[in-house]
Motif scaffolding. Sequence first.
Motif, mmCIF file in Angstrom:
data_model
loop_
_atom_site.group_PDB
_atom_site.id
_atom_site.type_symbol
_atom_site.label_atom_id
_atom_site.label_comp_id
_atom_site.label_asym_id
_atom_site.label_seq_id
_atom_site.Cartn_x
_atom_site.Cartn_y
_atom_site.Cartn_z
ATOM 1 N N MET A 1 0.840 -1.164 0.000
ATOM 2 C CA MET A 1 0.000 0.000 0.000
ATOM 3 C C MET A 1 0.887 1.229 0.000
ATOM 4 O O MET A 1 1.832 1.318 0.760
ATOM 5 N N ILE A 2 0.596 2.184 -0.845
ATOM 6 C CA ILE A 2 1.350 3.428 -0.905
ATOM 7 C C ILE A 2 0.512 4.514 -0.268
ATOM 8 O O ILE A 2 -0.639 4.721 -0.637
ATOM 9 N N ILE A 3 1.082 5.207 0.708
ATOM 10 C CA ILE A 3 0.421 6.352 1.321
ATOM 11 C C ILE A 3 1.212 7.580 0.929
ATOM 12 O O ILE A 3 2.411 7.644 1.138
ATOM 13 N N ARG A 4 0.539 8.533 0.339
ATOM 14 C CA ARG A 4 1.214 9.754 -0.079
ATOM 15 C C ARG A 4 0.850 10.863 0.893
ATOM 16 O O ARG A 4 -0.313 11.206 1.056
ATOM 17 N N LEU A 5 1.846 11.409 1.564
ATOM 18 C CA LEU A 5 1.639 12.520 2.479
ATOM 19 C C LEU A 5 1.747 13.811 1.687
ATOM 20 O O LEU A 5 2.763 14.070 1.054
ATOM 21 N N ILE A 6 0.701 14.597 1.705
ATOM 22 C CA ILE A 6 0.643 15.808 0.902
ATOM 23 C C ILE A 6 1.151 17.021 1.663
ATOM 24 O O ILE A 6 1.598 17.984 1.092
ATOM 25 N N GLN A 7 1.104 16.972 2.986
ATOM 26 C CA GLN A 7 1.444 18.134 3.795
ATOM 27 C C GLN A 7 2.859 18.620 3.513
ATOM 28 O O GLN A 7 3.755 17.838 3.268
ATOM 29 N N LYS A 8 3.029 19.944 3.587
ATOM 30 C CA LYS A 8 4.360 20.519 3.381
ATOM 31 C C LYS A 8 5.283 20.172 4.536
ATOM 32 O O LYS A 8 6.476 20.092 4.371
ATOM 33 N N ASN A 9 4.711 19.972 5.718
ATOM 34 C CA ASN A 9 5.499 19.650 6.896
ATOM 35 C C ASN A 9 5.072 18.276 7.421
ATOM 36 O O ASN A 9 4.117 18.170 8.184
ATOM 37 N N PRO A 10 5.754 17.199 7.024
ATOM 38 C CA PRO A 10 5.334 15.858 7.431
ATOM 39 C C PRO A 10 5.303 15.650 8.938
ATOM 40 O O PRO A 10 4.643 14.764 9.418
ATOM 41 N N LYS A 11 5.999 16.472 9.704
ATOM 42 C CA LYS A 11 5.989 16.327 11.154
ATOM 43 C C LYS A 11 4.623 16.678 11.737
ATOM 44 O O LYS A 11 4.347 16.378 12.879
ATOM 45 N N ARG A 12 3.758 17.309 10.953
ATOM 46 C CA ARG A 12 2.425 17.639 11.431
ATOM 47 C C ARG A 12 1.562 16.399 11.598
ATOM 48 O O ARG A 12 0.608 16.406 12.361
ATOM 49 N N ALA A 13 1.841 15.351 10.880
ATOM 50 C CA ALA A 13 1.049 14.128 10.995
ATOM 51 C C ALA A 13 1.321 13.508 12.364
ATOM 52 O O ALA A 13 2.439 13.147 12.681
ATOM 53 N N THR A 14 0.259 13.407 13.177
ATOM 54 C CA THR A 14 0.423 12.931 14.547
ATOM 55 C C THR A 14 -0.317 11.626 14.817
ATOM 56 O O THR A 14 -0.235 11.101 15.912
ATOM 57 N N ARG A 31 -9.453 4.993 -4.551
ATOM 58 C CA ARG A 31 -8.678 6.131 -4.054
ATOM 59 C C ARG A 31 -9.379 6.701 -2.828
ATOM 60 O O ARG A 31 -10.591 6.896 -2.833
ATOM 61 N N VAL A 32 -8.590 6.963 -1.760
ATOM 62 C CA VAL A 32 -9.106 7.512 -0.510
ATOM 63 C C VAL A 32 -8.288 8.759 -0.190
ATOM 64 O O VAL A 32 -7.055 8.716 -0.226
ATOM 65 N N ARG A 33 -8.979 9.862 0.120
ATOM 66 C CA ARG A 33 -8.291 11.128 0.400
ATOM 67 C C ARG A 33 -8.798 11.739 1.706
ATOM 68 O O ARG A 33 -9.968 11.642 2.022
ATOM 69 N N MET A 34 -7.878 12.385 2.435
ATOM 70 C CA MET A 34 -8.243 13.107 3.655
ATOM 71 C C MET A 34 -7.961 14.595 3.459
ATOM 72 O O MET A 34 -6.899 14.968 2.955
ATOM 73 N N TYR A 35 -8.949 15.419 3.861
ATOM 74 C CA TYR A 35 -8.846 16.877 3.740
ATOM 75 C C TYR A 35 -9.052 17.527 5.096
ATOM 76 O O TYR A 35 -9.800 17.021 5.933
ATOM 77 N N ASN A 36 -8.426 18.683 5.287
ATOM 78 C CA ASN A 36 -8.688 19.521 6.448
ATOM 79 C C ASN A 36 -10.046 20.177 6.235
ATOM 80 O O ASN A 36 -10.284 20.801 5.201
ATOM 81 N N ARG A 37 -10.949 20.033 7.187
ATOM 82 C CA ARG A 37 -12.321 20.518 7.020
ATOM 83 C C ARG A 37 -12.405 22.040 6.921
ATOM 84 O O ARG A 37 -13.205 22.573 6.167
ATOM 85 N N SER A 38 -11.585 22.763 7.667
ATOM 86 C CA SER A 38 -11.707 24.226 7.665
ATOM 87 C C SER A 38 -10.988 24.891 6.491
ATOM 88 O O SER A 38 -11.431 25.928 6.013
ATOM 89 N N THR A 39 -9.900 24.282 5.999
ATOM 90 C CA THR A 39 -9.141 24.919 4.915
ATOM 91 C C THR A 39 -9.339 24.247 3.561
ATOM 92 O O THR A 39 -9.013 24.818 2.534
ATOM 93 N N GLU A 41 -7.564 21.821 2.592
ATOM 94 C CA GLU A 41 -6.247 21.325 2.183
ATOM 95 C C GLU A 41 -6.238 19.798 2.135
ATOM 96 O O GLU A 41 -6.685 19.124 3.069
ATOM 97 N N LEU A 42 -5.726 19.246 1.031
ATOM 98 C CA LEU A 42 -5.530 17.803 0.920
ATOM 99 C C LEU A 42 -4.373 17.415 1.823
ATOM 100 O O LEU A 42 -3.260 17.919 1.671
ATOM 101 N N LEU A 43 -4.623 16.517 2.788
ATOM 102 C CA LEU A 43 -3.607 16.151 3.761
ATOM 103 C C LEU A 43 -2.898 14.847 3.429
ATOM 104 O O LEU A 43 -1.706 14.706 3.644
ATOM 105 N N PHE A 57 -2.470 9.291 6.950
ATOM 106 C CA PHE A 57 -1.886 10.157 7.964
ATOM 107 C C PHE A 57 -2.917 11.207 8.353
ATOM 108 O O PHE A 57 -3.683 11.665 7.514
ATOM 109 N N ALA A 58 -2.929 11.592 9.635
ATOM 110 C CA ALA A 58 -3.881 12.589 10.108
ATOM 111 C C ALA A 58 -3.223 13.485 11.144
ATOM 112 O O ALA A 58 -2.137 13.191 11.640
#
Length: 84
Positions: A1-14, A31-39, A41-43, A57-58
């Motif tokens: 399984m390949i997980i692609r982290l989109i965030q500019k700062n991977p340390k944000r994934a907790t 395909r499964v995608r996670m987004y920030n609800r307020s912005t 942004e594809l996470l 990652f979340a």
Amino acid sequence: MIIRLIQKNPKRATMLVKGVTFKLGSPTSCRVRMYNRSTGELLSETISKSNGSYILFAVQHTENYIIALDRDNELELATLDNLR
């Protein structure tokens, strides 16, 4: 399984979010995608395995939503909202 982290700062994934995708009651790969609800942004994004399982990652303490896209475009997308 390949997980692609989109965030500019991977340390944000907790944390990791695990789930299973189904199509008409049977596990399916899509395909499964996670987004920030307020912005909006594809996470993180991945393609679930043939048994439907996926891991994303979340970021804790933020509201996110997940969408699963049907590979065959036969069904509308599935959404999980207000994940924290």
